[in-house]
Structure formats: C-alpha cells, structure tokens
Design a protein around this motif. Sequence first.
Motif, short mmCIF file in Angstrom:
data_model
loop_
_atom_site.label_atom_id
_atom_site.label_comp_id
_atom_site.label_asym_id
_atom_site.label_seq_id
_atom_site.Cartn_x
_atom_site.Cartn_y
_atom_site.Cartn_z
N SER A 149 -1.90 10.07 6.69
CA SER A 149 -2.78 9.18 5.94
C SER A 149 -3.03 9.71 4.53
N VAL A 150 -3.19 8.79 3.57
CA VAL A 150 -3.53 9.21 2.22
C VAL A 150 -4.86 9.96 2.20
N ARG A 151 -5.72 9.68 3.21
CA ARG A 151 -7.03 10.34 3.26
C ARG A 151 -6.91 11.81 3.59
N GLY A 152 -5.73 12.25 4.05
CA GLY A 152 -5.55 13.65 4.40
C GLY A 152 -5.14 14.53 3.25
N TYR A 153 -5.04 13.96 2.07
CA TYR A 153 -4.54 14.70 0.91
C TYR A 153 -5.50 14.55 -0.26
N ASP A 154 -5.80 15.65 -0.90
CA ASP A 154 -6.77 15.65 -1.98
C ASP A 154 -6.14 15.57 -3.37
N ASP A 155 -4.91 16.00 -3.48
CA ASP A 155 -4.29 16.10 -4.79
C ASP A 155 -2.95 15.38 -4.78
N TRP A 156 -2.68 14.70 -5.89
CA TRP A 156 -1.50 13.84 -5.99
C TRP A 156 -0.79 14.06 -7.32
N GLY A 157 0.53 13.91 -7.26
CA GLY A 157 1.31 13.91 -8.48
C GLY A 157 1.28 12.54 -9.13
N GLN A 158 1.98 12.44 -10.25
CA GLN A 158 1.98 11.18 -11.01
C GLN A 158 2.99 10.18 -10.47
N GLY A 159 3.88 10.65 -9.62
CA GLY A 159 4.87 9.77 -9.02
C GLY A 159 6.18 9.74 -9.77
N THR A 160 7.24 9.47 -9.04
CA THR A 160 8.57 9.33 -9.63
C THR A 160 9.24 8.11 -9.00
N GLN A 161 9.87 7.31 -9.84
CA GLN A 161 10.46 6.04 -9.38
C GLN A 161 11.81 6.28 -8.71
N ASP A 190 -6.94 17.64 10.56
CA ASP A 190 -6.83 16.77 11.73
C ASP A 190 -5.40 16.23 11.79
N TYR A 191 -4.85 16.17 12.98
CA TYR A 191 -3.46 15.72 13.13
C TYR A 191 -3.25 14.33 12.53
N ALA A 192 -4.14 13.43 12.81
CA ALA A 192 -3.96 12.04 12.34
C ALA A 192 -3.92 11.96 10.83
N GLU A 251 0.84 -1.19 0.00
CA GLU A 251 0.00 0.00 0.00
C GLU A 251 0.88 1.25 0.00
N ARG A 252 0.29 2.35 -0.41
CA ARG A 252 0.99 3.61 -0.37
C ARG A 252 1.20 4.01 1.09
N GLU A 253 2.42 4.37 1.44
CA GLU A 253 2.73 4.67 2.82
C GLU A 253 3.29 6.07 2.99
N PHE A 254 3.01 6.62 4.16
CA PHE A 254 3.48 7.95 4.52
C PHE A 254 4.99 7.97 4.67
N VAL A 255 5.61 9.04 4.16
CA VAL A 255 7.05 9.24 4.32
C VAL A 255 7.32 10.48 5.18
N VAL A 256 6.76 11.61 4.76
CA VAL A 256 7.04 12.86 5.44
C VAL A 256 6.01 13.91 5.01
N SER A 257 5.75 14.88 5.88
CA SER A 257 4.89 16.00 5.50
C SER A 257 5.40 17.28 6.14
N ILE A 258 4.95 18.39 5.57
CA ILE A 258 5.33 19.71 6.07
C ILE A 258 4.10 20.61 6.02
N ARG A 259 3.82 21.23 7.14
CA ARG A 259 2.68 22.14 7.22
C ARG A 259 3.06 23.54 6.76
N SER A 260 2.08 24.37 6.60
CA SER A 260 2.34 25.73 6.16
C SER A 260 3.22 26.49 7.16
N SER A 261 3.16 26.07 8.41
CA SER A 261 3.99 26.69 9.45
C SER A 261 5.46 26.29 9.33
#
Length: 124
Positions: A107-119, A101-103, A44-54
């Motif tokens: 999660s993939v559910r926290g994101y609405d837009d996705w790129g095409q991916g890079t290998q 929401d912090y959780a 499954e697609r898994e979380f790696v890292v995120s950055i907030r506007s702050s």
Amino acid sequence: QVQLVESGGGLVQAGGSLRLSCAASGLTFSTYVMGWFRQAPGNEREFVVSIRSSGRTYYADSVKGRFTISRDARNTVYLQMKSLKPEDTGVYYCAAGVYSDYALLFSVRGYDDWGQGTQVTVSS
C-alpha cells in the motif's frame, strides 16, 4: 532529509526491457523497505514490487516472472523489467518506508518517502 531519485525510464516496444534505478540518500538504507509503484493516467498509484531489508521480495501478480527488484550496498534499488507490455505504461515511483505491517508492504500508506517518478512507455 530523505531523497529518492529515479532514472532509467523511456520508450520501449512491447516485449522489450528496461532497468530503472533509484538512488537513495538521507536514510539508513539497509533498514528500509524499498518499493516501486506505478501510476497510469486516470488511475490510482498501484503497487508493483517491494524488497525488505532482509532481501525478501513481493511482487504484484501482473509483473511476476517479468520484473525483478534488487538492492545493493550503495543505497540503490533497481527494477529490471522484461517482456514489457503496453499495460505496463505509467509513471514509476520509487518509495521508502519502515516496515510495520505486512499489509502495508503493498500500500502507498506503507511508505513515507517518494521519488519524483520516471515515465515508462511501452508501445504496441
């Protein structure tokens, strides 16, 4: 509409480095949470890292100390990857979302837009 375009993937030996970029358009970049996820074959697609506007960042335990996320004022988010391991192999996806929401940061559910991916392929 929102467009996310990743670049910078490739083949690297274990222990090497890569820097991924994600150019965003069609959104108020400074207000969005930006994330990187990855997906290996059969997984499954898994979380790696995120950055907030702050600027606050969140990392998966498996990449802490090796990966660094950053964002600039030109609507681009970067993922600097060092000390790469074969288990880092996969398709890396850039994602954008509005914080609710912090959780959901992890999660993939926290994101609405996705790129095409890079290998990214790390050889042993």
